[in-house]
Design an enzyme around this catalytic site. Sequence first.
Site, PDB file in Angstrom:
ATOM      1  N   SER A 138     -48.407 -69.466 -38.303  1.00  0.00           N
ATOM      2  CA  SER A 138     -47.579 -70.054 -39.017  1.00  0.00           C
ATOM      3  C   SER A 138     -46.702 -70.805 -38.308  1.00  0.00           C
ATOM      4  O   SER A 138     -45.751 -71.939 -39.103  1.00  0.00           O
ATOM      5  CB  SER A 138     -46.549 -68.809 -39.605  1.00  0.00           C
ATOM      6  OG  SER A 138     -46.871 -67.572 -40.018  1.00  0.00           O
ATOM      7  N   SER A 178     -46.236 -69.410 -42.000  1.00  0.00           N
ATOM      8  CA  SER A 178     -45.231 -68.838 -42.920  1.00  0.00           C
ATOM      9  C   SER A 178     -43.487 -69.564 -43.302  1.00  0.00           C
ATOM     10  O   SER A 178     -42.403 -70.257 -43.910  1.00  0.00           O
ATOM     11  CB  SER A 178     -44.071 -67.600 -42.808  1.00  0.00           C
ATOM     12  OG  SER A 178     -44.346 -67.557 -41.410  1.00  0.00           O
TER      13      SER A 178
HETATM   14  N1  GLN Z   1     -50.599 -66.254 -42.796  1.00  0.00           N
HETATM   15  C1  GLN Z   1     -49.957 -65.362 -41.187  1.00  0.00           C
HETATM   16  C2  GLN Z   1     -50.203 -64.348 -42.201  1.00  0.00           C
HETATM   17  O1  GLN Z   1     -49.592 -64.080 -42.721  1.00  0.00           O
HETATM   18  C3  GLN Z   1     -49.896 -65.644 -40.112  1.00  0.00           C
HETATM   19  C4  GLN Z   1     -48.428 -65.663 -40.126  1.00  0.00           C
HETATM   20  C5  GLN Z   1     -47.694 -65.507 -39.089  1.00  0.00           C
HETATM   21  O2  GLN Z   1     -47.761 -66.609 -38.270  1.00  0.00           O
HETATM   22  N2  GLN Z   1     -46.167 -65.697 -39.137  1.00  0.00           N
HETATM   23  O3  GLN Z   1     -50.628 -62.527 -41.245  1.00  0.00           O
END
Ligand code: GLN
Length: 386
Positions: A77, A53
Amino acid sequence: MTANLWADGAVMLGKLNMDEFAMGSSNETSYYGPVKSPWRKAGSNMALVPGGSSGGSASAVAARICAGATATDTGGSIRQPAAFTGTVGIKPTYGRCSRWGIVAFASSLDQAGPIARDVRDAAILLKSMASVDVKDSTSVDVPVPDYEAAVGRSVKGLRIGIPKEYRLEGLNAEIDGLWQQGIDWLKDAGAEIVEISLPHTKYALPAYYIVAPAEASSNLARYDGVRYGLRVPGSDIVDMYENSRAAGFGAEVKRRILIGTYVLSAGYYDAYYLRAQKVRTLIKRDFETCFEAGVDAILTPATPSAAFGIGEKAGADPVEMYLNDVFTVTVNMAGLPGIAVPAGLSGEGLPLGLQLIGRPFDEATLFALGGAIEKAAGRFAAEKWW
Ligand code: GLN
């Protein structure tokens, strides 16, 4: 964490884009729309995702708009956008940095860390960001070593585990080649390579997509349309709450709340949430077994592919997107530190990253190993088109 940076003299330039409530792997769920990666495939104008993210942070660093950026990592993320943009991202050990002021997504997985241009900058940033904080009871009071001093330190004699379960069926040949290259580089630098087994790896993604939404559904209950932002009127108070939540949350966030509420509901709790928690313990134990056997760090690919096009994976099947996290979520499930370091370019000229996973609170070893990979791989910068 930002207070630490401020106290150390950092200059804050502004806020950067991210997926809504940090749920996503491409920046495409952002309320404001996706950031475009500064990278392009060779000979192509197609806009690529920066990952997510924390795609805004990674893009800004890769485009040299800022020297470094803060980010959070619940399932990948920090590391996945770093890998997609040729930057360095470290998710520290759970508890290493204070999360005070960060909107909670999945409280037992969330951790903050830096995205930077190189390993040394990441080390300098983490040294400042890491600390105990009375305002975050999950932050831990352990000394913060001089991470910068670890960059360039010899990796001779370190035992590096290569988990056989990460060699997924159908793994992209370029990623597999990069991984082998990383193994060779560390071997050349004097590290000892050992094959290890993390048998519960295949359950990590399904378990993560139960635990994370469960915690999110609870954390996001406070966004009730009364105390925060948007308020949509209704025929009565319950209607007003429901209308506000339905209008205010994006589709991916609503999907997570629905999944989370379902797996926590009476009758399904044992079958889903409790079972996922047990799987999580087994995943953590897999890592502990390896570290107890003398493994100092683990080398894996950071992502299963290079960056994809905007719109390419944001289709009807959310699992397509969730698969981006296949190499990173285990680290959050076990609370361990993980760093993504650029290690090469794909045939199409896009950056690819390797991930190193360390023992709890041993970020210093990750900086030493990341430094060795960076030294062997060289540095990668996007060609300026903007
Ligand atoms: N892509 C993962 C999710 O959508 C991790 C997101 C994150 O680490 N904030 O949950």
